[in-house]
Design a protein around this motif. Structure first.
Motif, mmCIF file in Angstrom:
data_model
loop_
_atom_site.group_PDB
_atom_site.id
_atom_site.type_symbol
_atom_site.label_atom_id
_atom_site.label_comp_id
_atom_site.label_asym_id
_atom_site.label_seq_id
_atom_site.Cartn_x
_atom_site.Cartn_y
_atom_site.Cartn_z
ATOM 1 N N ARG A 113 0.701 -1.247 -0.058
ATOM 2 C CA ARG A 113 0.119 -0.178 0.154
ATOM 3 C C ARG A 113 0.900 1.245 0.008
ATOM 4 O O ARG A 113 1.783 1.280 1.021
ATOM 5 C CB ARG A 113 -0.933 0.094 1.228
ATOM 6 N N ARG A 115 1.516 5.729 -1.393
ATOM 7 C CA ARG A 115 0.913 7.026 -1.735
ATOM 8 C C ARG A 115 1.059 7.087 -3.168
ATOM 9 O O ARG A 115 2.017 6.830 -3.815
ATOM 10 C CB ARG A 115 1.450 8.002 -1.023
ATOM 11 N N ARG A 128 -4.245 6.910 -2.009
ATOM 12 C CA ARG A 128 -3.501 5.659 -1.834
ATOM 13 C C ARG A 128 -3.716 4.590 -2.892
ATOM 14 O O ARG A 128 -4.778 4.531 -3.238
ATOM 15 C CB ARG A 128 -3.370 5.296 -0.512
ATOM 16 N N ARG A 129 -2.936 3.560 -3.112
ATOM 17 C CA ARG A 129 -3.230 2.543 -4.069
ATOM 18 C C ARG A 129 -2.518 1.159 -3.462
ATOM 19 O O ARG A 129 -1.561 1.122 -2.630
ATOM 20 C CB ARG A 129 -2.196 3.052 -5.428
ATOM 21 N N TYR A 130 -3.264 -0.024 -3.789
ATOM 22 C CA TYR A 130 -2.566 -1.120 -3.423
ATOM 23 C C TYR A 130 -1.884 -1.841 -4.809
ATOM 24 O O TYR A 130 -2.767 -1.601 -5.833
ATOM 25 C CB TYR A 130 -3.884 -2.045 -2.904
ATOM 26 N N ALA A 149 -6.710 2.363 -2.892
ATOM 27 C CA ALA A 149 -6.666 1.762 -1.570
ATOM 28 C C ALA A 149 -8.130 1.827 -0.783
ATOM 29 O O ALA A 149 -8.344 0.931 0.166
ATOM 30 C CB ALA A 149 -5.676 2.388 -0.635
ATOM 31 N N ASP A 153 -9.802 -0.690 1.343
ATOM 32 C CA ASP A 153 -9.914 -0.711 2.889
ATOM 33 C C ASP A 153 -11.443 -0.815 3.477
ATOM 34 O O ASP A 153 -11.691 -1.521 4.274
ATOM 35 C CB ASP A 153 -9.375 0.574 3.477
ATOM 36 N N ASP A 207 -0.348 -5.940 3.734
ATOM 37 C CA ASP A 207 0.096 -4.409 3.748
ATOM 38 C C ASP A 207 -0.956 -3.715 4.327
ATOM 39 O O ASP A 207 -2.123 -4.174 3.926
ATOM 40 C CB ASP A 207 1.009 -3.813 2.765
ATOM 41 N N GLY A 208 -0.929 -2.414 4.850
ATOM 42 C CA GLY A 208 -1.991 -1.687 5.499
ATOM 43 C C GLY A 208 -3.271 -2.553 6.052
ATOM 44 O O GLY A 208 -2.932 -3.620 6.907
#
Length: 334
Positions: A113, A115, A128-130, A149, A153, A207-208
């Motif tokens: 994850r 920015r 944000r991005r995955y 993201a 989320d 992550d995240g």
């Protein structure tokens, strides 16, 4: 691998034992090691991308300077200490080393994850991005963009809320199935054939908010859970697959049961907040106390450690080392 490794090293609770070992080998090595830890912590903050206000070029320059300083300190330590040399070698794992540890039908999925960057404007974006990096045993690496993201989320939070529903009721089961299938569509289906039927064993490094997901419980459109088609293992980073310096535990069994998530509220439940996520509520789990009583006899061995209730803390868990068997009897959270 290196980005996550640097971040986890900066957060590690095992730094004290490592510096003690360095001190015993080279009396004045602790000062140099502490300088290295401080530089790595600063680099971790930049790599995490927390509220970057500097321009992209300025951040890139800061990262380059820190890497040069870190390389210099590492070379100094490695030349003077075998303990430091071994630890630094373990931390400098590359994809090829990890791929060598994957067997036939095994893949590593590293979720990241980060920015977004507005390259046209040369500045950081607000979103944000995955993404997912998929490493196969032959060394091939594939990158899959999982998109915004925030959407993912939200789906994670929805799944965790649905797990509080009673699965024995039709409403509870439907709610859980909808949430599990929605998250499956967002985070697993895009991987497609990369982590498809041929991947019998999938190593996942989340992550995240994906750290809060039980991937094995994700449900496809066909109603099959991920665990029905794959063996799922969880890692903090893919480099965990590489056998480096091993710190054996002196226990046959480490069992942590029914942790206390905080003072009870008026409804008798306890509150817990993880990684900036929405508050989650976990009621006491008396069934896990029964697990704590039954499992030690099944494992056997004289070196057993069982911790429950207020003593079952994150610190105790992270200091458990590598017992022969580790059993965690707690709420569904990863």
């Amino acid at each position: 691998l290196q980005r996550k490794g640097i971040v986890f090293d900066a957060q590690s609770l095992q730094q004290a034992s490592l510096t003690d070992a360095l001190e015993s080998e080279v009396p004045d090595a602790r000062r140099t090691w502490n300088q290295l830890v401080a530089k790595r912590a600063a680099l971790a903050q930049l790599l995490l991308g927390a509220e970057m206000k500097d321009s992209i070029d300025e951040v890139a320059a800061q990262i380059a300077t820190l890497r040069q300083e870190i390389d210099s300190l590492e070379q100094t330590l490695a030349a003077r200490s075998t303990v430091a040399a071994g630890e630094l070698q373990r931390r400098s794992v590359a994809a090829a080393s990890v791929a060598e540890q994957l067997g036939v039908g095994e893949v590593l999925v590293e979720f990241v994850r980060f920015r977004d960057v507005d390259w046209a404007q040369g500045r950081w974006a607000d979103s944000r991005r995955y993404v997912a990096f998929v490493l196969e045993a032959n060394g091939d690496i594939k990158l899959i963009d999982l998109g915004n993201a925030e959407e993912l989320d939200i789906a994670v939070s929805a799944l965790n809320r649905s797990l509080q529903s009673d699965p024995s009721t039709s409403f509870g089961r439907l709610r859980q199935a909808d949430a599990a299938q929605r998250l499956h569509a967002l985070v697993w289906a895009p991987l497609g054939i990369v982590a498809g039927a041929d991947a019998g064993h999938v190593h996942i490094s989340p992550d995240g908010l994906l750290n809060l997901v039980s991937f094995a419980a994700l449900e496809g459109d066909d109603g099959r859970f991920l665990a029905e088609d794959h063996v799922v293992s969880y890692l903090t980073s893919g480099r965990d697959l590489v056998r480096g310096v091993h710190h054996p535990s002196d226990t046959d069994l480490f069992l942590l049961a029914n942790p206390d998530f905080g003072p009870p509220s008026q409804d008798g439940t306890s509150g817990f907040r993880a990684g900036g996520a929405a508050p989650m509520v976990f009621a006491p789990l008396p069934g896990t106390e029964r697990e704590a009583r039954a499992i030690p006899a099944l494992v056997g061995g004289d070196r057993q450690r069982v911790v429950e209730g207020p003593n079952a803390s994150e610190t105790v868990l992270l200091e458990a080392g590598s017992p022969r068997v580790m059993h965690l009897a707690l709420s569904l959270i990863h």
